[in-house]
Scaffold this active site. Structure first.
Site, PDB file in Angstrom:
ATOM      1  CE  LYS A 238      14.612  47.700  46.896  1.00  5.50           C
ATOM      2  NZ  LYS A 238      14.005  47.023  48.073  1.00  5.50           N
ATOM      3  CB  VAL A 317      10.450  62.758  47.326  1.00  7.39           C
ATOM      4  CG1 VAL A 317      11.053  64.231  46.853  1.00  7.39           C
ATOM      5  CG2 VAL A 317      11.751  62.114  48.125  1.00  7.39           C
ATOM      6  NE  ARG A 319       2.910  57.014  49.439  1.00  7.12           N
ATOM      7  CZ  ARG A 319       2.773  56.666  48.113  1.00  7.12           C
ATOM      8  NH1 ARG A 319       3.764  56.813  47.150  1.00  7.12           N
ATOM      9  NH2 ARG A 319       1.380  56.424  47.508  1.00  7.12           N
ATOM     10  CG  ASP A 343       7.339  65.074  43.952  1.00  6.53           C
ATOM     11  OD1 ASP A 343       6.884  65.577  43.186  1.00  6.53           O
ATOM     12  OD2 ASP A 343       7.227  63.597  43.834  1.00  6.53           O
ATOM     13  CD  GLU A 348      -0.091  63.256  45.635  1.00  8.77           C
ATOM     14  OE1 GLU A 348      -0.175  62.300  44.671  1.00  8.77           O
ATOM     15  OE2 GLU A 348       0.826  63.369  46.286  1.00  8.77           O
ATOM     16  CG  HIS A 367       3.225  62.004  43.196  1.00 10.16           C
ATOM     17  ND1 HIS A 367       2.418  61.493  43.970  1.00 10.16           N
ATOM     18  CD2 HIS A 367       4.514  61.204  43.433  1.00 10.16           C
ATOM     19  CE1 HIS A 367       2.713  60.454  44.472  1.00 10.16           C
ATOM     20  NE2 HIS A 367       4.190  59.942  43.935  1.00 10.16           N
ATOM     21  CG  LEU A 368       7.014  66.305  38.717  1.00 11.64           C
ATOM     22  CD1 LEU A 368       7.880  67.606  38.546  1.00 11.64           C
ATOM     23  CD2 LEU A 368       6.341  65.778  37.681  1.00 11.64           C
TER      24      LEU A 368
END
Length: 630
Positions: A238, A317, A319, A343, A348, A367-368
């Protein structure tokens, strides 16, 4: 509305929704039992059977020179059946921050416990009191969590796309549904990927930091154009496909690697699917959108970077674990990778002095990807709807550890799902001896083509019917295949074509249990216990027992009798049942020929007493009978 309710009811059984307590007073006088599928010797006490034998040696009561052997007990009630489930609202534990719109949806049907930043020990301590758990990416739902739930946890909702922080195998083993929210943040993640891509190409972050430091270095931050550059989208799901659409709008040439992506979907947006190595070789920019799995863990490593075009730029963006971060630092230092925009990270938050974070050619964000106001609310609503649906017995389209069955298929198969479970439940009650059920063959008679009949749900419900009555296991659509394999139960499926109307998905379902003895010999056909069922007017019916045709609704309980075909038999049995106020719902007789053997199938709404069943067994023309509880 009626069709929707029917689908919800069917899937409630398939998934094990939280039911209200039901009144089992009618069966309370008889203790329930459970035994393992591998040892069915004690299963004889789960129903009533009476067999006659013309023998001089009587083991039990002797009536008119005939031996009567009779036993009675209620069917097994598993620990998670309706009689022992939690009464009232389910409890949902929200372990990470969720949008208010999602919380409001949850509060309509559940008690909501918002407890954030729980340690693993704290989570394990709370989880046995919860029916559902909602997490984002920061909470690890491990095997220990599922074990600590003691079977109560029915659904885990991941507010986002990735589910690598949830132990799917452990969830499946205990029958816990795992759902995610893959669509609500798709656009946000894709937009963030494009934002990092363009920021990388034009050195936006570095130039901004330079100006804030009082510098004006236009020549130092000359960028590169995106037009006519080749972007390799690694993972064409997606988010990956949305990134590809936007990159095409920027004038980029887009290729993609995804071993599971359909070629026609890629062609529709002008994307060429290529191999992993070819993508690395051709790409000027690489955008990562793959899940973190054992096969993708650190798939971008020294070997992969060595295959890249010198000066490639990488955006991640997806994993953090898909990149070997130490290898990326080496590739940046050597110039193989000109720049990277990240990202997500393996750990984390990463350490403050992390070499990759501090590298001058790396742009980072915390992580945005899904962090837009619209996406946050959308994810909250999407995951709340999925969790609420699962608790109410609906099969979420976003379930990740259960077969995806479209709503229209569920609606169509609704009565057949009930039929499948009840055939399995009846069949296993006919087994005698301690060999256990190992080989089951299911035959679906249908006029439809093989690819137009989805039997996964039916197979799961047959498995449920076969195992649950004789064990303490809880079977649902999630764990049916796993539990069957674990117990050595082999279920083969076969299609039998017919000339019926294609509007009717199935004409009949036949269940055959091989290599076992039967407590009702009449049910044997070619050495197998054989039952056939069909659906009439939306109601499941038993249509064949062994070689005898019958017609009885699969509701309540059933008494099967093999008898000599003679006048008055229906009246005699009916009188005995009527004297004890046992209501008959259906009665059907199938026979070979007049005055020969016949099988009488009687549907009853109430559980007959042991005395009534003994009287039925004493009727001279009855050769054997069995009482079966649905």
């Amino acid at each position: 509305m009626a069709a929707t309710s029917a689908v919800a009811a069917v899937v409630a059984g398939a998934l094990g929704a939280v039911p209200q307590r039901t009144d089992l007073a009618a069966a309370a006088a008889v203790p329930s039992r459970a035994c393992s599928v591998s040892s069915l010797a004690s299963f004889q006490s789960l129903s009533v059977s009476c067999k006659t034998a013309r023998s001089a040696r009587a083991v039990s009561k002797k009536v008119g020179g005939r031996q009567i052997v009779c036993s009675v007990a209620a069917p097994s009630t598993s620990p998670r059946s309706a009689s022992t489930e939690i009464v009232g609202k389910p409890t949902v534990l929200v372990a990470e921050k969720l949008g208010e719109a999602g919380l409001e949806l949850l509060k309509k049907i559940a008690n909501v416990d918002c407890s954030y930043n729980l340690s693993q020990e704290e989570l394990c301590a709370k989880i046995s009191l919860c029916d559902a758990l909602i997490v984002r990416s920061g909470t690890k739902v491990t095997r220990e969590v599922f074990e600590a739930s003691n079977g109560r946890l029915k659904v885990v909702g991941r507010a986002g796309v990735g589910i690598d922080n949830v132990d799917l195998q452990a969830a499946t083993e205990v029958g816990c549904l795992v759902v995610n929210a893959p669509t609500a943040n798709t656009i946000a993640a894709a937009e963030h990927g494009i934002a990092l891509l363009t920021a990388l190409a034009r050195n936006v972050a570095q130039a901004s930091a330079s100006m804030k430091a009082g510098e004006w270095k236009r020549n130092k931050y000359v960028g590169v154009s995106l037009v006519d550059k080749t972007l390799a989208v690694m993972g064409f799901g997606k988010v990956g496909s949305e990134v590809a659409r936007r990159a095409k709008g920027l004038g980029m040439q887009v290729i993609a690697h995804d071993p599971y992506a359909p070629a026609d979907r890629a062609r529709a947006i002008g994307v060429e699917l290529v191999s992993f190595d070819e993508a690395l070789k051709r790409a000027d920019f690489i955008s990562l959108h793959m899940p973190l799995t054992p096969s993708t863990d650190k798939c971008f490593n020294d070997e992969s970077f060595a295959k890249c075009k010198k000066g490639v730029r990488i955006v991640n963006v997806a994993r953090g674990g898909v990149i070997d971060e130490e290898a990326l630092v080496r590739a940046l230092d050597s110039g193989i990778v000109a720049q990277a925009a990240l990202d997500v990270f393996t750990v984390e938050p990463p350490a403050k002095d992390d070499k990759l974070i501090q590298h001058e050619n790396v742009v980072v964000t915390p992580h945005l990807g899904a962090s837009t106001m619209e996406a946050q609310e959308g994810v909250a609503v999407e995951i709340a709807e999925a969790v609420v649906g699962a608790l109410q017995g609906e099969l979420a389209a976003t379930a990740v550890n259960a077969p995806m069955v479209p709503a229209e298929v569920l609606a169509e198969l609704s009565p057949y799902v009930t039929l499948a479970e009840r055939l399995g439940r009846l069949a296993v009650q006919l087994v005698s001896g301690g060999a256990g059920v190992k080989d089951v063959k299911v035959t679906y008679t249908s006029s439809r083509a093989d690819d137009d009949l989805d039997t996964r749900l039916l197979r799961a419900m047959i498995t449920k019917g076969l195992i649950e009555p004789v064990s303490s296991a809880f079977i649902n659509l999630v764990n049916a295949d796993f539990i069957a394999k674990q117990r050595g139960l082999r279920i083969s499926e076969e299609r039998r074509p017919s000339d019926g109307a294609v509007e009717v998905p199935l004409e009949s379902i036949e269940v055959r249990i091989s290599k076992v003895d039967s407590r009702f010999n009449t049910a044997m056909s070619s050495g197998d216990i054989t039952l056939v069922g069909t659906v009439k007017g939306g109601v499941p019916h038993l249509s064949k027992v062994g070689g005898f045709s019958v017609d009885v609704s699969l509701e309540g309980s059933i008494i099967l009798c093999r008898q000599v075909d003679q006048p008055g038999m229906i009246g005699k049995v009916g009188n005995f049942l009527g004297e004890q106020n046992v209501n008959i719902s259906f009665m059907s007789v199938g026979r070979d020929s007049p005055r020969k053997q016949a099988v009488m199938a009687i549907g009853v709404d109430d559980v007959p007493s042991k005395e009534v069943l003994t009287k039925i067994g004493q009727i001279s023309a009855i050769e054997e009978f069995v009482f079966l509880k649905l």
